[in-house]
Scaffold this motif. Structure first.
Motif, PDB file in Angstrom:
ATOM      1  N   GLY A   1       0.813  -1.209   0.000  1.00  0.00           N
ATOM      2  CA  GLY A   1       0.000   0.000   0.000  1.00  0.00           C
ATOM      3  C   GLY A   1       0.845   1.255   0.000  1.00  0.00           C
ATOM      4  N   GLN A   2       0.187   2.375   0.242  1.00  0.00           N
ATOM      5  CA  GLN A   2       0.860   3.672   0.251  1.00  0.00           C
ATOM      6  C   GLN A   2       0.842   4.267   1.659  1.00  0.00           C
ATOM      7  N   PRO A   3       1.983   4.786   2.145  1.00  0.00           N
ATOM      8  CA  PRO A   3       2.017   5.386   3.489  1.00  0.00           C
ATOM      9  C   PRO A   3       0.992   6.502   3.666  1.00  0.00           C
ATOM     10  N   GLU A   4       0.756   7.274   2.595  1.00  0.00           N
ATOM     11  CA  GLU A   4      -0.190   8.386   2.703  1.00  0.00           C
ATOM     12  C   GLU A   4      -1.605   7.878   2.937  1.00  0.00           C
ATOM     13  N   GLU A   5      -1.974   6.816   2.206  1.00  0.00           N
ATOM     14  CA  GLU A   5      -3.308   6.234   2.394  1.00  0.00           C
ATOM     15  C   GLU A   5      -3.439   5.649   3.787  1.00  0.00           C
ATOM     16  N   LEU A   6      -2.411   4.920   4.241  1.00  0.00           N
ATOM     17  CA  LEU A   6      -2.452   4.302   5.565  1.00  0.00           C
ATOM     18  C   LEU A   6      -2.568   5.355   6.657  1.00  0.00           C
ATOM     19  N   ALA A   7      -1.830   6.479   6.479  1.00  0.00           N
ATOM     20  CA  ALA A   7      -1.828   7.530   7.500  1.00  0.00           C
ATOM     21  C   ALA A   7      -3.219   8.132   7.695  1.00  0.00           C
ATOM     22  N   GLU A   8      -4.049   8.114   6.635  1.00  0.00           N
ATOM     23  CA  GLU A   8      -5.401   8.678   6.741  1.00  0.00           C
ATOM     24  C   GLU A   8      -6.292   7.870   7.675  1.00  0.00           C
ATOM     25  N   HIS A   9      -5.930   6.613   7.918  1.00  0.00           N
ATOM     26  CA  HIS A   9      -6.806   5.719   8.676  1.00  0.00           C
ATOM     27  C   HIS A   9      -6.192   5.265  10.003  1.00  0.00           C
ATOM     28  N   THR A  10      -5.047   5.789  10.362  1.00  0.00           N
ATOM     29  CA  THR A  10      -4.389   5.337  11.590  1.00  0.00           C
ATOM     30  C   THR A  10      -4.543   6.363  12.708  1.00  0.00           C
ATOM     31  N   TYR A  11      -4.465   5.867  13.930  1.00  0.00           N
ATOM     32  CA  TYR A  11      -4.363   6.723  15.110  1.00  0.00           C
ATOM     33  C   TYR A  11      -2.949   6.562  15.659  1.00  0.00           C
ATOM     34  N   ASN A  12      -2.477   7.592  16.343  1.00  0.00           N
ATOM     35  CA  ASN A  12      -1.097   7.595  16.822  1.00  0.00           C
ATOM     36  C   ASN A  12      -1.051   8.088  18.263  1.00  0.00           C
ATOM     37  N   TYR A  13      -0.289   7.373  19.081  1.00  0.00           N
ATOM     38  CA  TYR A  13      -0.130   7.745  20.484  1.00  0.00           C
ATOM     39  C   TYR A  13       1.360   7.767  20.827  1.00  0.00           C
ATOM     40  N   GLU A  14       1.711   8.709  21.692  1.00  0.00           N
ATOM     41  CA  GLU A  14       3.092   8.820  22.149  1.00  0.00           C
ATOM     42  C   GLU A  14       3.122   8.870  23.673  1.00  0.00           C
ATOM     43  N   GLY A  15       4.153   8.248  24.250  1.00  0.00           N
ATOM     44  CA  GLY A  15       4.361   8.325  25.685  1.00  0.00           C
ATOM     45  C   GLY A  15       3.243   7.701  26.490  1.00  0.00           C
ATOM     46  N   ILE A  16       2.807   8.406  27.529  1.00  0.00           N
ATOM     47  CA  ILE A  16       1.842   7.841  28.457  1.00  0.00           C
ATOM     48  C   ILE A  16       0.471   7.652  27.799  1.00  0.00           C
ATOM     49  N   SER A  17       0.181   8.413  26.711  1.00  0.00           N
ATOM     50  CA  SER A  17      -1.070   8.210  25.974  1.00  0.00           C
ATOM     51  C   SER A  17      -1.095   6.831  25.319  1.00  0.00           C
ATOM     52  N   ALA A  18       0.059   6.364  24.850  1.00  0.00           N
ATOM     53  CA  ALA A  18       0.145   5.017  24.271  1.00  0.00           C
ATOM     54  C   ALA A  18      -0.100   3.963  25.337  1.00  0.00           C
ATOM     55  N   VAL A  19       0.415   4.215  26.543  1.00  0.00           N
ATOM     56  CA  VAL A  19       0.213   3.282  27.660  1.00  0.00           C
ATOM     57  C   VAL A  19      -1.271   3.174  27.984  1.00  0.00           C
ATOM     58  N   ARG A  20      -1.926   4.324  28.102  1.00  0.00           N
ATOM     59  CA  ARG A  20      -3.352   4.310  28.441  1.00  0.00           C
ATOM     60  C   ARG A  20      -4.163   3.590  27.357  1.00  0.00           C
ATOM     61  N   HIS A  21      -3.828   3.858  26.093  1.00  0.00           N
ATOM     62  CA  HIS A  21      -4.561   3.198  25.009  1.00  0.00           C
ATOM     63  C   HIS A  21      -4.413   1.683  25.093  1.00  0.00           C
ATOM     64  N   LEU A  22      -3.215   1.195  25.347  1.00  0.00           N
ATOM     65  CA  LEU A  22      -3.006  -0.249  25.432  1.00  0.00           C
ATOM     66  C   LEU A  22      -3.779  -0.844  26.599  1.00  0.00           C
ATOM     67  N   PHE A  23      -3.817  -0.149  27.735  1.00  0.00           N
ATOM     68  CA  PHE A  23      -4.607  -0.620  28.871  1.00  0.00           C
ATOM     69  C   PHE A  23      -6.086  -0.692  28.498  1.00  0.00           C
TER      70      PHE A  23
END
Length: 459
Positions: free
Chosen positions: A83-105
């Motif tokens: 696929g294309q990174p641009e297309e994929l980026a339109e449908h992904t969510y992104n978390y960094e740091g403690i926000s990623a931790v909370r999302h995984l929990f």
């Protein structure tokens, strides 16, 4: 701390099924190793299910740096799927740091699932973690993070009712049957027709202890095929009324335009059953079972509208419980954030000395109660003695920590092990949270990894 957590993914909320299919990952092991090779990360774990794909990683590069860690992972992901990174980026969510931790929990506790409270996601998360451990791509931080996510999921299940009520049509039918019969031991279920929801309800019944399954269908070959899958007995639908007295639970989902089970015929069936209770689930539209059947003694009939009402009521109850569950997740996220901060050596030394001093003072207090009153100078001398002993006992362990954390690539492991060894976080991870197999960087330390076998010579 020079370790930063990132998470990128897509799920049923951000991507339609065709996008999810296009970017689904099958060979997860190669994917994890490829990310480790191609992207600036030190740890990685990939979760891939029918409703979500998530890439979790730990990197030395902060979000403020010039290195785009998330972009690199998405580019590699898109390349692997053609696929294309641009297309994929339109449908992904992104978390960094403690926000990623909370999302995984939230994911592990099934608070982010299509059906809130469903148990499958936790098993899928455990499988993903085991693969990462086997691949040696899960190390100190992902180890701790996943262990803690399992613990959080267990707390959500035991301390809230977020998963206690049925929120699917098929499962609601099974729960209603359980209320009537109490136990499914020795019970016989019959499928009339072989619709998808009826098949799923029958699967739930079998998993919950129903002893026999009879499958009646107009196309006998379909009944035979389904019987091979579920382990039931196929019969032609023409034999339905002759075999119906054997059934305690009947799930009907034919395409018939008129009722296939009528009240007049049911009176004969009940007589042959000596009026033992029967439970009917009519999932067909139009209905397969004459509504007048419900007026008969010892007969319980539920149609699709009845089941939908149960599901909607239970879903509302789950939403109320989800508020409690999210508060629990927030508390656990804060605790994990504190643990991340302790991966620097200085807080660990402070906590270690502080714990030793607390123990020394408590033991001194016990001793003073036993020996009785002493003058102030004696009490101060004894306190100085016990504190001095505690510091001297810890002198070599502290020196060892300082030496080992100067070695490249082992600081996090050594500090984490020290905190576990002395229980500085007052945290007990349940045994069931541990993977069946552990990599050499797992939280269960080994002598050769941390140099403990050479400890006596390491002066």
């Amino acid at each position: 701390m020079n370790k930063f957590i990132y998470l990128t993914g897509l799920n049923h909320r951000t991507a339609e099924v065709d996008i999810r299919e296009r970017y689904a990952l099958t060979n997860v092991e190669d994917m994890e190793l490829g990310i480790m090779s191609e992207c600036p990360v030190r740890e990685v774990m990939v979760l891939s299910t029918c409703n979500r794909v998530e890439l979790l990683c730990v990197s030395e590069h902060s979000p403020e740096s010039d290195v785009d860690v998330l972009g690199c992972m998405r580019a590699y992901w898109a390349e692997r799927c053609g696929g294309q990174p641009e297309e994929l980026a339109e449908h992904t969510y992104n978390y960094e740091g403690i926000s990623a931790v909370r999302h995984l929990f939230m994911v592990g506790a099934s608070l982010d699932s299509l059906v809130m409270g469903e148990p499958q996601i936790l098993g899928q998360l455990k499988d993903a973690y085991r693969r990462a451990v086997d691949n040696n791509t899960a190390r100190v931080i992902i180890n701790r993070l996943l262990h803690k996510s399992f613990s959080v999921a267990k707390r959500v299940r035991t301390e809230t009712a977020v998963a206690s009520s049925a929120v699917s049509i098929s499962f609601a039918a099974v729960e209603l049957a359980r209320k009537i019969f109490g136990s499914f031991q020795g019970k016989t279920a019959m499928l009339v027709g072989a619709g998808e929801m009826a098949e799923l309800a029958a699967t739930h019944l079998l998993r919950n202890g129903v002893e026999r399954l009879i499958i009646a269908n107009r196309t006998l070959s379909r009944a035979k095929a389904l019987s091979a899958t579920l382990g039931g007995e196929p019969i032609p639908i023409e034999n339905l009324m002759d075999r119906l007295p054997e059934a305690d639970i009947v799930i009907s989902s034919t395409g018939s335009p008129t009722a296939v089970i009528r009240a007049k015929e049911m009176q004969k069936v009940l007589k042959r059953r000596k009026h033992r209770s029967m439970f009917f689930i009519d999932i067909a539209v139009p209905r397969d079972i004459d509504p007048d059947v419900n007026a008969l003694d010892n007969v319980y009939l539920y149609d699709i509208d009845d089941l939908k009402e149960v599901v909607e009521e239970n879903m509302a109850q789950r939403q109320d419980e989800a508020v409690k569950a999210r508060a629990l997740v927030d508390n656990e996220t804060s605790a994990f954030e504190h643990w991340l901060q302790t991966l620097d050596l200085q807080p660990t030394i402070v906590d270690l000395l502080g714990k030793a001093e607390d123990v020394a003072r408590k033991e001194l207090s016990k001793t003073l109660r036993r020996i009785g009153d002493v003058d102030e100078s004696t009490r101060e001398a004894l306190e100085c003695l016990v504190l001095s002993v505690s510091h001297k006992v810890l002198h070599e362990p502290v020196c060892y920590l300082k030496r080992r954390t100067r070695e490249e690539g082992v600081a996090d492991t050594v500090i984490d092990t020290a905190r576990r060894f002395f229980n500085l976080d007052n945290d007990c991870i349940p045994p069931e949270a541990h993977a069946e197999r552990r990599s050499r960087d797992s939280c269960e330390c080994r002598e050769d990894e941390f140099g403990l076998s050479n400890d006596l010579n390491d002066h």
